[in-house]
Design a protein around this motif. Sequence first.
Motif, PDB file in Angstrom:
ATOM      1  N   MET A   1       5.838  57.697 -11.965  1.00 34.56           N
ATOM      2  CA  MET A   1       5.558  56.997 -10.720  1.00 34.56           C
ATOM      3  C   MET A   1       5.813  57.900  -9.518  1.00 34.56           C
ATOM      4  SD  MET A   1       7.040  53.288  -9.882  1.00 34.56           S
ATOM      5  CE  MET A   1       6.665  52.484  -8.343  1.00 34.56           C
ATOM      6  N   LEU A   2       6.927  58.614  -9.561  1.00 32.30           N
ATOM      7  CA  LEU A   2       7.259  59.493  -8.434  1.00 32.30           C
ATOM      8  C   LEU A   2       6.198  60.570  -8.239  1.00 32.30           C
ATOM      9  CD1 LEU A   2      11.067  59.949  -9.097  1.00 32.30           C
ATOM     10  CD2 LEU A   2      10.058  58.935  -7.064  1.00 32.30           C
ATOM     11  N   PHE A   3       5.776  61.184  -9.331  1.00 31.84           N
ATOM     12  CA  PHE A   3       4.792  62.257  -9.189  1.00 31.84           C
ATOM     13  C   PHE A   3       3.438  61.709  -8.752  1.00 31.84           C
ATOM     14  CE2 PHE A   3       7.756  64.902 -11.659  1.00 31.84           C
ATOM     15  CZ  PHE A   3       7.777  65.977 -10.805  1.00 31.84           C
ATOM     16  N   LEU A   4       3.096  60.513  -9.219  1.00 27.96           N
ATOM     17  CA  LEU A   4       1.849  59.905  -8.756  1.00 27.96           C
ATOM     18  C   LEU A   4       1.908  59.672  -7.251  1.00 27.96           C
ATOM     19  CD1 LEU A   4       1.035  57.294 -11.515  1.00 27.96           C
ATOM     20  CD2 LEU A   4      -0.278  59.319 -10.936  1.00 27.96           C
ATOM     21  N   LEU A   5       3.059  59.209  -6.789  1.00 26.31           N
ATOM     22  CA  LEU A   5       3.202  58.926  -5.354  1.00 26.31           C
ATOM     23  C   LEU A   5       3.136  60.212  -4.530  1.00 26.31           C
ATOM     24  CD1 LEU A   5       5.873  56.175  -5.697  1.00 26.31           C
ATOM     25  CD2 LEU A   5       3.692  55.911  -4.534  1.00 26.31           C
ATOM     26  N   ALA A   6       3.769  61.275  -5.052  1.00 27.24           N
ATOM     27  CA  ALA A   6       3.662  62.559  -4.349  1.00 27.24           C
ATOM     28  C   ALA A   6       2.213  62.999  -4.334  1.00 27.24           C
ATOM     29  CB  ALA A   6       4.537  63.600  -5.034  1.00 27.24           C
ATOM     30  N   GLY A   7       1.504  62.731  -5.440  1.00 28.09           N
ATOM     31  CA  GLY A   7       0.099  63.106  -5.523  1.00 28.09           C
ATOM     32  C   GLY A   7      -0.754  62.329  -4.536  1.00 28.09           C
ATOM     33  N   VAL A   8      -0.421  61.077  -4.319  1.00 34.03           N
ATOM     34  CA  VAL A   8      -1.175  60.254  -3.373  1.00 34.03           C
ATOM     35  C   VAL A   8      -1.138  60.894  -1.991  1.00 34.03           C
ATOM     36  CG1 VAL A   8      -1.073  58.069  -2.114  1.00 34.03           C
ATOM     37  CG2 VAL A   8      -0.895  58.080  -4.605  1.00 34.03           C
ATOM     38  N   LEU A   9       0.043  61.322  -1.602  1.00 33.68           N
ATOM     39  CA  LEU A   9       0.187  61.951  -0.291  1.00 33.68           C
ATOM     40  C   LEU A   9      -0.594  63.263  -0.232  1.00 33.68           C
ATOM     41  CD1 LEU A   9       1.708  61.267   2.271  1.00 33.68           C
ATOM     42  CD2 LEU A   9       3.533  62.777   1.524  1.00 33.68           C
ATOM     43  N   TYR A  10      -0.495  64.024  -1.316  1.00 36.16           N
ATOM     44  CA  TYR A  10      -1.147  65.330  -1.357  1.00 36.16           C
ATOM     45  C   TYR A  10      -2.667  65.176  -1.314  1.00 36.16           C
ATOM     46  CZ  TYR A  10      -1.984  70.156  -2.713  1.00 36.16           C
ATOM     47  OH  TYR A  10      -2.399  71.468  -2.739  1.00 36.16           O
ATOM     48  N   ASP A  11      -3.184  64.162  -2.007  1.00 36.48           N
ATOM     49  CA  ASP A  11      -4.624  63.909  -1.988  1.00 36.48           C
ATOM     50  C   ASP A  11      -5.117  63.683  -0.563  1.00 36.48           C
ATOM     51  OD1 ASP A  11      -4.955  64.122  -4.645  1.00 36.48           O
ATOM     52  OD2 ASP A  11      -4.867  61.969  -5.067  1.00 36.48           O
ATOM     53  N   ARG A  12      -4.300  63.018   0.243  1.00 36.27           N
ATOM     54  CA  ARG A  12      -4.752  62.673   1.591  1.00 36.27           C
ATOM     55  C   ARG A  12      -4.670  63.857   2.544  1.00 36.27           C
ATOM     56  NH1 ARG A  12      -4.419  58.576  -0.839  1.00 36.27           N
ATOM     57  NH2 ARG A  12      -4.063  56.371  -0.565  1.00 36.27           N
ATOM     58  N   THR A  13      -3.598  64.636   2.427  1.00 33.46           N
ATOM     59  CA  THR A  13      -3.350  65.630   3.471  1.00 33.46           C
ATOM     60  C   THR A  13      -3.233  67.061   2.973  1.00 33.46           C
ATOM     61  OG1 THR A  13      -0.984  65.415   3.222  1.00 33.46           O
ATOM     62  CG2 THR A  13      -2.039  63.932   4.771  1.00 33.46           C
ATOM     63  N   ASN A  14      -3.187  67.267   1.681  1.00 31.56           N
ATOM     64  CA  ASN A  14      -2.947  68.608   1.144  1.00 31.56           C
ATOM     65  C   ASN A  14      -1.654  69.210   1.655  1.00 31.56           C
ATOM     66  OD1 ASN A  14      -4.961  69.094  -0.668  1.00 31.56           O
ATOM     67  ND2 ASN A  14      -6.413  69.757   0.895  1.00 31.56           N
ATOM     68  N   ASN A  15      -0.690  68.381   1.893  1.00 29.11           N
ATOM     69  CA  ASN A  15       0.558  68.863   2.462  1.00 29.11           C
ATOM     70  C   ASN A  15       1.691  67.968   1.963  1.00 29.11           C
ATOM     71  OD1 ASN A  15       2.709  69.556   4.194  1.00 29.11           O
ATOM     72  ND2 ASN A  15       1.212  70.336   5.670  1.00 29.11           N
ATOM     73  N   ARG A  16       2.741  68.605   1.439  1.00 27.45           N
ATOM     74  CA  ARG A  16       3.824  67.795   0.889  1.00 27.45           C
ATOM     75  C   ARG A  16       5.153  68.081   1.551  1.00 27.45           C
ATOM     76  NH1 ARG A  16       1.607  69.648  -4.306  1.00 27.45           N
ATOM     77  NH2 ARG A  16       2.957  71.360  -3.772  1.00 27.45           N
ATOM     78  N   MET A  17       5.125  68.796   2.665  1.00 24.58           N
ATOM     79  CA  MET A  17       6.382  69.150   3.318  1.00 24.58           C
ATOM     80  C   MET A  17       7.020  67.905   3.928  1.00 24.58           C
ATOM     81  SD  MET A  17       7.152  72.172   2.890  1.00 24.58           S
ATOM     82  CE  MET A  17       6.279  73.083   1.662  1.00 24.58           C
ATOM     83  N   ILE A  18       8.267  67.673   3.560  1.00 23.50           N
ATOM     84  CA  ILE A  18       8.931  66.458   4.027  1.00 23.50           C
ATOM     85  C   ILE A  18       9.028  66.460   5.551  1.00 23.50           C
ATOM     86  CG2 ILE A  18      11.125  65.211   3.992  1.00 23.50           C
ATOM     87  CD1 ILE A  18      11.493  66.324   1.139  1.00 23.50           C
ATOM     88  N   ALA A  19       9.283  67.633   6.109  1.00 21.42           N
ATOM     89  CA  ALA A  19       9.507  67.719   7.550  1.00 21.42           C
ATOM     90  C   ALA A  19       8.261  67.395   8.365  1.00 21.42           C
ATOM     91  CB  ALA A  19      10.001  69.124   7.903  1.00 21.42           C
TER      92      ALA A  19
END
Lengths: 493, 537
Positions: free
Chosen positions: B371-389
């Motif tokens: 679930m966690l990795f899917l959620l990280a993937g959801v964000l990445y799909d939208r913005t190509n960016n996973r930096m928390i900051a």
Amino acid sequence: MADLKDKLELIGMSLSFFVPELVLIVGIILLIGIGLRKKQYPPLLTFLSLLLFSFSFLCYVFTWRIYVTPQKIFNGFLRSDDFSAFLKMLFDVAGILTVLMTWRKQKEQRYLPEYYALLFAIVLGAHLLVMSMNLIMVFISLELISISAYVLTGFSFSKKGAEGSMKYFLFGSVASAVMLYGFSMLYGLTGTLDFSSAEFIDHLLGKNSTLFFIAALMALAGFLYKIAAAPLHLWAPDVYEAAPMPIVAFFSVVPKLAGIGVLTKFILAINIFGQSAFDWQFIISLVSILSLTVGNFSALLQKNPKRLMAYSSIAQSGFLLAGVAAFLPQGVHFMLFYATVYMFVNFLVFVYLQYFESYGFSSLESFSGAGRTHVWPSILILIGFVSLTGLPPTAGFTAKFFVFSSLWEAYHLSGKNILLWLLIFGLLNTVVSLFYYLRIPYYTFIKEAESGTKTNFLAFENLLGFVLVLLVFVLFFYPGLLMGWINKINFVL
Amino acid sequence: MQEILLSLLLFTPLLAALVSLFFPATAIQLFRYTTLVANIAQAFFLILLLGSYQNSAGLQFVEHQPWITMDLGSWGTLKAEYFIGIDGLSMPLVVLSVFIMLIATISSWTILKNVKGYFILLLILNTAIIGSFVALDFLLFYLFFEFMLLPMFFLIALWGGPRKEYASIKFFLYTLLGSILILIVMIGLNLSVHDPSISGQLVHSFNIIHMSSPINFISFSILDPHNAWQIGLYNARQWAFLLLFFGFAIKLPMVPFHTWLPDAHVEAPTPISVILAALLLKVGGYGLARIAFPIFPDATIYFGGFIGVMGVISIIYGGLNALSSKDLKRLIAYSSISHMGFVLLGFASLTAEGVVGSIYQMFSHGIISAMLFLLAGVLYDRTNNRMIANYSGLYSKMPWYAVMIIVAFFASMGLPGFSGFIAEIMVFLGAFKSNSVQGPLHESIAITATLGLVLAAAYYLWTLQRMFFGPFNLKGDITSDQMFDLNKREFIMLIPLAAAALFFGIYPQPMIAIIDPFAKHFAEFVIGAGKSLTLNP
């Protein structure tokens, strides 16, 4: 008069074990004869070579019985037994595969009749070498292989080819000379040239002289040179780079396995069932460790696929030697299994290296994106590399597994630490080897390049490659097919 | 049908891969649906399997076929079998595999590059993973184990992120090194174990069940428990155990052999990250419980304390690294390492509770990390960016996404009501009890491990605060029109996972009933056999 009659009878008897070799000799003469004519038909030459190699091979298949019992022939110069017969079959198969590889390039290859004739000469030399029981015979057959090989190296008729050929010749002559010097000292020590005879063994039993050690070491050097084991491997990369692709494939199998075959006999003879004053097991293990390490680590830096395969073949020599180093009958069997698998896999890789070379892929970088345009060749060569690394589900895994188990067992029986080290080095080197074996697949599949047109799947190479891949899988899932046969081989000194 | 049910489950994906090979590469939908059908068929077989599974019956659905039988002259015979079966250890993991592979396939809809190759590799990977969970013959296990490597390597290397090449090769080399360590022991075991079912001749067996019984070792062989060789510091059995342990610990991964994991996760495409975290890591834990511990119970007891300490180090070091991670996916990867430390700790306690906890943790972590990795993937799909900051106040823009993330974070933290809580509480129960029932762990180890819970709360809550609360703000070159809430396909993937995490947190009994008989037997056997071997060698 009666003496002559006996001699003739002996020769007649010997000849009945010598049919395949006679076929090869006929092949050499025929091909040279055809070569004298002005106009030649390459397909005819290829077909003739194929026929003769197959005939020699089938001789062993159909008359396997007569090779089962060891039989000294030609006054004890040679001995026919099933150990050598098995290796000879491998040489013939390698000959067939080399001819098939050449088939695609037969029109471009200059001096094709001589090319094939030299190929026959090497196979003949290899046949004689593994049968030799006499040091003179060993030397002559080794030279037959070597001299033909020097010439064949130059058969791409380029500046590189001449350079490689010359290097091979210079190194090779020195190695032969050293070996011959060693032989002469062994003769002086024992008074006999037949290294399987009781006389030879009796004289060396418990002999604790440096002379014996140096003599045997020099003799070994000749064999180790032939199989390209470190530290006598320096010629291999240059020669591999220079020679035409089918010849490289051939070199990586036939002279190597012939050298291993005779080395196995020789080392067990001078080891005298562990009664020798010197620890030959230690020496062989050390050479094996060295070959593995030098071969694998040097291969990491290569940019040319042929040089990469040269270093790979050095490392593979290390694995073959590891089978011998167990000094167990089972170890020799596993070495034969390894040799068979190695031959098939190596040819698989070289068939496709040649295929890719014909499309202009000559450096590792140039393979970029080939996975798109040449889908099947890329997949099949990947399987070849996976098998060379020794991962399941390929026969390379089974072969490595066997060699390692014989080392385990040998360590357990003798408790020698060097065997444990060999085991550890062998296993760790498998990891290292993965790194360079996957470099070509890495470029083909992972690196992007502007895509060219797709190539036709229906190429001859794919048929040949498919058959070889099938063998690689079959020998993994049913190793008993081959191992059952090898197990019946009775290795006698 | 009943007799070959497990084989059907195992080979359906491989069959689908073979069929897919013949489809034209342009038929993208065909590959997706073939894979989906294969997954659903597997789920169907699994339901049949669960229907007639008996919790207390030990190994069942056993299939036994000769595979390699080879006469080796004076060495006797070498025998490998096609021997598969399922018990309380493998059942949860098989359930998890089928479930996660289904989710991963749905998640793979976003893969648009070279679809044919992708799905074929995914299907092969599926068979390899389930195969390594059900194989009971060491050679067969090793075959599946190694066979995971190549598809995984290509899946990361071809469909991965910018540093995919580095990550994939690192992954491959680390895991290959691990499997080589296992290979050494496999060879040694094969030479030392004989098959008791065939009398009168020497048959070298790969059967893991035979290997797990000390009486089947050949006298004076190298791994004979009554006559083990001394090599340097330890005897041969202890060395063999260490090799197996490190081999599987690389896969698990245990600190300090974990460095391949964050790289592989960060670069892998989302579905592959999911499989990697949820299933591949479990093979490491499974291997320890199936192979390393029962075959070498004496060495397990000898090194038990060490394993427990390594588990605690993984828990804390993983947590600290997660705390300092700037990339959301890297944070989750480190939290995986931390959670897998609990698996080590539970097994090392050698108590029924601890072992149940470990297996439950593997199952629960499989669901939550997916679930966690899917959620990280959801964000990445939208913005190509996973930096928390780069993110803050996402709650106002993507409320459903935020809800899902909160559920996943709380589940992973081990909040009561989620499956992670049950698992961790069991592990702690085991670890505390271990000393009192002559297990290898001291109470202080368990006390130190609780620090991991605090760390988990810290990094998850801090991330929530930074990314989801506060004023809505985006940094980097992300525009706010890229941010939209979950779509239907994403809900289809996330809701079942969230539901499972809740269900197994509130009502763990069905799963515990499956695991418990195995765990009890395992703990008793390892302690019993281990003590008796150590006392009278």
